[in-house]
Design a protein around this motif. Sequence first.
Motif, PDB file in Angstrom:
ATOM      1  N   UNK A  94     -22.292  -1.297 -22.558  1.00  0.00           N
ATOM      2  CA  UNK A  94     -21.195  -0.535 -22.010  1.00  0.00           C
ATOM      3  C   UNK A  94     -21.609   0.338 -20.630  1.00  0.00           C
ATOM      4  N   UNK A  95     -20.563   0.084 -18.784  1.00  0.00           N
ATOM      5  CA  UNK A  95     -20.851   0.583 -18.667  1.00  0.00           C
ATOM      6  C   UNK A  95     -20.313   1.597 -18.071  1.00  0.00           C
ATOM      7  N   UNK A  96     -21.004   2.950 -17.700  1.00  0.00           N
ATOM      8  CA  UNK A  96     -19.752   4.082 -17.082  1.00  0.00           C
ATOM      9  C   UNK A  96     -20.040   4.454 -15.322  1.00  0.00           C
ATOM     10  N   UNK A  97     -18.050   4.662 -15.356  1.00  0.00           N
ATOM     11  CA  UNK A  97     -18.816   5.037 -13.389  1.00  0.00           C
ATOM     12  C   UNK A  97     -18.069   6.688 -13.776  1.00  0.00           C
ATOM     13  N   UNK A  98     -18.839   7.465 -12.718  1.00  0.00           N
ATOM     14  CA  UNK A  98     -17.968   8.397 -12.528  1.00  0.00           C
ATOM     15  C   UNK A  98     -16.302   9.002 -12.304  1.00  0.00           C
ATOM     16  N   UNK A  99     -15.745   9.311 -12.368  1.00  0.00           N
ATOM     17  CA  UNK A  99     -13.756   9.699 -11.645  1.00  0.00           C
ATOM     18  C   UNK A  99     -14.676   9.860 -10.177  1.00  0.00           C
ATOM     19  N   UNK A 100     -13.977   9.747  -9.454  1.00  0.00           N
ATOM     20  CA  UNK A 100     -14.164  10.405  -8.265  1.00  0.00           C
ATOM     21  C   UNK A 100     -13.654  12.372  -8.180  1.00  0.00           C
ATOM     22  N   UNK A 101     -12.903  12.164  -8.770  1.00  0.00           N
ATOM     23  CA  UNK A 101     -12.726  13.548  -9.102  1.00  0.00           C
ATOM     24  C   UNK A 101     -14.076  14.881  -9.640  1.00  0.00           C
ATOM     25  N   UNK A 102     -15.271  14.309  -9.629  1.00  0.00           N
ATOM     26  CA  UNK A 102     -16.337  15.056  -9.873  1.00  0.00           C
ATOM     27  C   UNK A 102     -17.096  15.585  -8.768  1.00  0.00           C
TER      28      UNK A 102
ATOM     29  N   UNK B 236     -21.285  16.732 -17.547  1.00  0.00           N
ATOM     30  CA  UNK B 236     -20.428  17.255 -18.154  1.00  0.00           C
ATOM     31  C   UNK B 236     -19.745  16.327 -18.689  1.00  0.00           C
ATOM     32  N   UNK B 237     -19.825  15.221 -17.392  1.00  0.00           N
ATOM     33  CA  UNK B 237     -18.604  13.939 -17.474  1.00  0.00           C
ATOM     34  C   UNK B 237     -18.982  13.370 -18.789  1.00  0.00           C
TER      35      UNK B 237
ATOM     36  N   UNK C 291     -20.674   9.889 -23.767  1.00  0.00           N
ATOM     37  CA  UNK C 291     -21.058   9.243 -24.291  1.00  0.00           C
ATOM     38  C   UNK C 291     -20.642   9.913 -25.833  1.00  0.00           C
ATOM     39  N   UNK C 292     -19.976  11.171 -26.184  1.00  0.00           N
ATOM     40  CA  UNK C 292     -19.987  11.967 -27.142  1.00  0.00           C
ATOM     41  C   UNK C 292     -18.658  10.477 -27.332  1.00  0.00           C
ATOM     42  N   UNK C 293     -17.888  10.669 -26.903  1.00  0.00           N
ATOM     43  CA  UNK C 293     -16.237   9.732 -26.603  1.00  0.00           C
ATOM     44  C   UNK C 293     -16.805   8.056 -27.373  1.00  0.00           C
ATOM     45  N   UNK C 294     -17.385   7.024 -27.002  1.00  0.00           N
ATOM     46  CA  UNK C 294     -18.241   6.183 -27.281  1.00  0.00           C
ATOM     47  C   UNK C 294     -18.923   6.527 -28.552  1.00  0.00           C
ATOM     48  N   UNK C 295     -19.408   7.027 -28.956  1.00  0.00           N
ATOM     49  CA  UNK C 295     -20.551   7.263 -30.224  1.00  0.00           C
ATOM     50  C   UNK C 295     -22.368   7.245 -29.720  1.00  0.00           C
TER      51      UNK C 295
ATOM     52  N   UNK D 196     -29.819  12.690 -12.177  1.00  0.00           N
ATOM     53  CA  UNK D 196     -29.631  11.652 -13.162  1.00  0.00           C
ATOM     54  C   UNK D 196     -30.097  12.238 -14.629  1.00  0.00           C
ATOM     55  N   UNK D 197     -31.720  12.949 -14.405  1.00  0.00           N
ATOM     56  CA  UNK D 197     -32.413  13.846 -15.313  1.00  0.00           C
ATOM     57  C   UNK D 197     -32.395  13.760 -16.221  1.00  0.00           C
ATOM     58  N   UNK D 198     -30.878  15.242 -16.187  1.00  0.00           N
ATOM     59  CA  UNK D 198     -30.452  15.737 -16.908  1.00  0.00           C
ATOM     60  C   UNK D 198     -29.359  15.092 -17.974  1.00  0.00           C
ATOM     61  N   UNK D 199     -28.482  13.776 -17.183  1.00  0.00           N
ATOM     62  CA  UNK D 199     -27.998  12.865 -17.964  1.00  0.00           C
ATOM     63  C   UNK D 199     -28.932  12.370 -19.275  1.00  0.00           C
ATOM     64  N   UNK D 200     -29.955  11.749 -18.554  1.00  0.00           N
ATOM     65  CA  UNK D 200     -30.776  11.229 -19.729  1.00  0.00           C
ATOM     66  C   UNK D 200     -31.249  12.304 -20.906  1.00  0.00           C
TER      67      UNK D 200
END
Length: 310
Positions: free
Chosen positions: A103-111, A119-120, A125-129, A152-156
């Motif tokens: 799946x592909x996930x885009x960030x909401x504009x509020x971030x 954190x988002x 990732x927790x939501x989709x499993x 991006x490195x932190x997300x990975x």
Amino acid sequence: MKISNDARGVYAIAPTPFHDDGAVDEKSLDRLTDFYLESGVTGITVLGQLGEAPKLEHSEALAVASRVISRAGVPVVVGVSAPGFAAMRALSDAVMDAGAAGVMIAPPASLRTDDQIIGYYRNAAKAIGPDVPFVIQDYPLTFSVVMAPKVIRAIVAENPGCVMLKHEDWPGLEKISALRGFEADGSMRRLSILCGNGGLFLDFETERGADGAMTGYCFPDMLVELVELAARGERNAAHDLFDAHLPLLRYEQQPGVGLAVRKYVFMRRGILASEAQRAPAGSLSAAARGEVDLLLSRLAAKDPRARMDG
């Protein structure tokens, strides 16, 4: 057929075909899927921004994704971006059950801050499993969310399911180099990087270390050829091919009417029965159609794929 961090090639971003009355055009969707396969794509991505995903009901989105998955025979990535995690989870669960590759996930504009972005994606990732591989969509020109390479490195690092970046920063060549530098110094595991922006910078993105394209330019067969030429080190041939298509690439990348251009060309190529979009939507004037026709005729002198019947 789940995507991994070794994914390479071209994942075509598919528009959603509609009839003039706004109903999903399933026959055109089948033709589009077949066309992508004939073009040699590595995979297909559906329900992205240019798939008009926000205009679809959940049942329609699932039906579109499932139809492409069942027909494609190549990995299919599905955009599951949603205002809330419950809707994201529901669509992610459904498309993965249908056989999606990720799946592909885009960030909401509020971030706005680095911590909010990290954190988002932790919560997404927790939501989709943990068993669902996902793609970060990094498109600050549309989402107004700026992800520095260290973010991006932190997300990975936090999310083993994060295996791919859809890179659409602009300018973004230095970001690709920075991310590959993290891999080289051992501070980040390998991440597949596929580039968007209609392919507008793909000639140099591949040279900076991108693995290919994830975009919807109306000549995916050209994108496949370009990525293959780059992989073989045929630099001049790759740039010559890119340069021939650049006027149409540029025209298609106009904000507000880019999807209209793309659908018009797909209709001219005999793939879509209609160029219709769901409201709200941009449209092409008679003058704009004439300009696209001129670009196609000029491109046809260099690339016979641009020759149109009639």
